[in-house]
Enzyme design. Structure first.
Site, PDB file in Angstrom:
ATOM      1  N   HIS A  23      10.233   1.011  -6.151  1.00 49.10           N
ATOM      2  CA  HIS A  23       9.188   0.100  -6.269  1.00 49.10           C
ATOM      3  C   HIS A  23       9.649  -1.347  -7.044  1.00 49.10           C
ATOM      4  CE1 HIS A  23       9.314   2.185 -10.327  1.00 49.10           C
ATOM      5  NE2 HIS A  23       8.764   3.224  -9.864  1.00 49.10           N
TER       6      HIS A  23
ATOM      7  N   HIS B  70       8.059  14.810 -17.163  1.00 44.83           N
ATOM      8  CA  HIS B  70       7.502  13.596 -16.954  1.00 44.83           C
ATOM      9  C   HIS B  70       6.549  13.646 -15.383  1.00 44.83           C
ATOM     10  CE1 HIS B  70       7.020   9.290 -16.099  1.00 44.83           C
ATOM     11  NE2 HIS B  70       8.263   8.941 -15.449  1.00 44.83           N
TER      12      HIS B  70
ATOM     13  N   GLU C 293       5.757  11.353 -13.247  1.00 47.51           N
ATOM     14  CA  GLU C 293       5.960  10.561 -12.254  1.00 47.51           C
ATOM     15  C   GLU C 293       6.534  11.164 -10.978  1.00 47.51           C
ATOM     16  OE1 GLU C 293       8.021   6.724 -13.058  1.00 47.51           O
ATOM     17  OE2 GLU C 293       7.463   5.821 -11.205  1.00 47.51           O
TER      18      GLU C 293
ATOM     19  N   ASP D 192       8.672  11.293  -8.604  1.00 47.28           N
ATOM     20  CA  ASP D 192      10.156  11.522  -8.441  1.00 47.28           C
ATOM     21  C   ASP D 192      10.609  12.649  -9.181  1.00 47.28           C
ATOM     22  OD1 ASP D 192       9.796   9.855 -10.692  1.00 47.28           O
ATOM     23  OD2 ASP D 192      11.518   8.786 -10.329  1.00 47.28           O
TER      24      ASP D 192
ATOM     25  N   HIS E 281       8.961   6.323 -20.209  1.00 48.65           N
ATOM     26  CA  HIS E 281       8.273   5.149 -20.129  1.00 48.65           C
ATOM     27  C   HIS E 281       6.863   5.219 -19.585  1.00 48.65           C
ATOM     28  CE1 HIS E 281       8.885   4.624 -15.569  1.00 48.65           C
ATOM     29  NE2 HIS E 281       9.166   6.009 -15.788  1.00 48.65           N
TER      30      HIS E 281
ATOM     31  N   ASP F 198      14.041  10.448 -17.684  1.00 50.55           N
ATOM     32  CA  ASP F 198      14.208   9.038 -17.150  1.00 50.55           C
ATOM     33  C   ASP F 198      15.424   8.432 -18.242  1.00 50.55           C
ATOM     34  OD1 ASP F 198      13.033   8.748 -14.779  1.00 50.55           O
ATOM     35  OD2 ASP F 198      11.406   8.047 -15.832  1.00 50.55           O
TER      36      ASP F 198
ATOM     37  N   TYR G 224      19.201  -0.020 -15.184  1.00 49.42           N
ATOM     38  CA  TYR G 224      17.855   0.893 -15.358  1.00 49.42           C
ATOM     39  C   TYR G 224      17.177   0.551 -16.584  1.00 49.42           C
ATOM     40  CZ  TYR G 224      15.366   5.187 -14.882  1.00 49.42           C
ATOM     41  OH  TYR G 224      14.305   6.131 -14.963  1.00 49.42           O
TER      42      TYR G 224
ATOM     43  N   HIS H 226      18.348  10.999 -13.512  1.00 50.49           N
ATOM     44  CA  HIS H 226      18.826  10.241 -12.458  1.00 50.49           C
ATOM     45  C   HIS H 226      20.298  10.061 -12.851  1.00 50.49           C
ATOM     46  CE1 HIS H 226      14.969   8.982 -10.691  1.00 50.49           C
ATOM     47  NE2 HIS H 226      14.554   8.631 -12.113  1.00 50.49           N
TER      48      HIS H 226
HETATM   49 FE1  FEO Z   1       9.568   7.558 -14.349  1.00 51.64          FE
HETATM   50 FE2  FEO Z   1      12.319   8.553 -12.783  1.00 51.64          FE
HETATM   51  O1  FEO Z   1      10.481   8.457 -13.081  1.00 51.64           O
END
Ligand code: FEO
Length: 390
Positions: free
Chosen positions: A24, A78, A80, A82, A144, A163, A191, A222
């Protein structure tokens, strides 16, 4: 696709996104990973999942250890996608698994997937025994997203941090003693600058709540897992979350006929004459997410654009929107640019910066083309501004 053991009976079973180049708007030149972890205990526990596109890769890795239908608990740190994208597929395979998440995680997962799964919401301080081990949950709202949480495994001294402490970095290596540390730290910094920075106050609170835990490994979601350099990344987060800057100035600009570029060079010279480290960053040649990585320790952010149709150049509008959204604090700025007949862009840029919490120390404009004496006097005025604001 094999799982990687990170401690006895605990495995990395994530997915590697070798071709990801844009997350994004964040340029991910090194790709990324979505790290999921499998804990083999009396209750088989999966910590987070992967982007939906990499579901089969994760299932293959889990299957190299156990039959995935044996999973008892899925921890969703989380919402999100991913990290939650493979939850629907896993729950098809292991329909009796319980989905453990924060209260906001539960509502977020319902809003994303519209399913009536067996949710078990947890709060900070909730402990869950899975056999020889216990999971301790710590909610980390707004690091986040509102739903974020982390899991600590005291018997193994592992923090599953999602994250936090991550890097967008695809590699076959899993640990921080297997990959060049300078690249890992640079990607962790990028990041933080592009994702975590707006939530620095919350990060500071979380660092306090983690300081009493003995953490030997940070199994993030990640990139590379922290094992040998846990104190270094914790210290880096303390510095970045504190908006601590150094004697460093960025001069960021776009230009039409090189007039604003000439001004940028003079402003850079002024900072260098005062002992600052500097970077001259053309918006035509640097991606805004790479510029943000440099913003992280710069005390001055100078921005320049000529006028176009009574406005700043769209490249600068894009950068300032991105910069102010990421909310760096304790930064000073100088706004500059050339103009033809109406220097309205200067006011427009200064307002965006002030609304974003920057201290605009000065504005500088030059009509059409600067002559050498104009540039000399610009440099001298900027030296005065630097001294006045030091
Ligand atoms: Fe906030 Fe890696 O997703």
């Amino acid at each position: 696709m094999k799982a990687v053991q990170i401690k006895k009976d605990i495995y990395w079973v994530g997915g590697i996104d070798w071709t990801l180049r844009n997350f994004h708007g964040y340029l991910t030149q090194r790709g990324s990973t979505y790290n999921a972890y499998l804990i083999i205990d009396e209750k088989v526990t999966l910590v987070d999942t992967v982007k939906a596109r990499l579901t089969n890769e994760m299932i293959e890795r889990i299957s190299s250890i156990i039959d995935p239908s044996r999973i008892d608990y899925i921890i969703s740190n989380h919402v999100e996608m991913d990290h939650s994208g493979a939850i629907p597929a896993i729950l098809e395979i292991a329909p009796n698994a319980t989905l453990i998440t924060s209260p906001k995680g539960e509502s977020g997962l319902r809003e994303h997937y519209g399913k009536e799964w067996d949710f078990r919401p947890v709060e900070s301080g909730t402990h869950l025994n899975i056999g020889k081990r216990n999971l301790h949950f710590v909610l980390t709202p707004m690091v986040h997203w509102p739903d974020n949480m982390v899991v600590y495994l005291p018997e193994e001294k592992i923090l599953f941090s999602n994250d936090a402490f991550g890097q967008h970095l695809a590699s076959s290596e899993r640990f921080d003693d297997e990959y060049p540390l300078d690249i890992i730290m640079q990607e962790a910094r990028k990041y933080y600058a592009n994702i975590v920075l707006p939530y620095s106050k919350q990060v500071q609170k979380i660092l306090v709540s983690l300081q009493d835990l003995q953490i030997e490994m940070i199994a993030n979601s990640h990139g590379i897992i922290w094992k040998e350099h846990v104190p270094e990344i914790m210290e880096a987060y303390r510095t970045w979350a504190g908006n601590e800057t150094s004697q460093r100035a960025l001069v960021i600009y776009d230009t039409m006929w090189h007039s604003t570029e000439m001004m940028a060079h003079s402003i850079q010279d002024a900072f260098e004459s005062q002992g600052f480290k500097t970077s001259l960053l053309s918006l035509q040649h640097n991606h805004i997410s790479d510029i943000m990585t440099e913003v992280i320790d710069a005390s001055w952010i100078c921005v320049g654009s000529p006028t176009l149709n009574g406005r700043m150049l769209p490249t600068m509008a894009s950068f300032l929107t991105y910069l102010t959204g990421l909310s760096p604090r304790n930064r000073k700025s100088i706004v500059f640019g050339s103009y033809g007949w109406g220097p309205k862009q200067i006011q427009e840029m200064a307002k965006m910066l002030e609304d974003g919490g920057f201290e605009v120390a000065g504005t500088e404009k030059i009509k059409y083309v600067p002559f050498p004496e104009d540039l000399q006097s610009l440099e001298s005025r900027v030296v005065d501004l630097i001294r006045a604001h030091s």
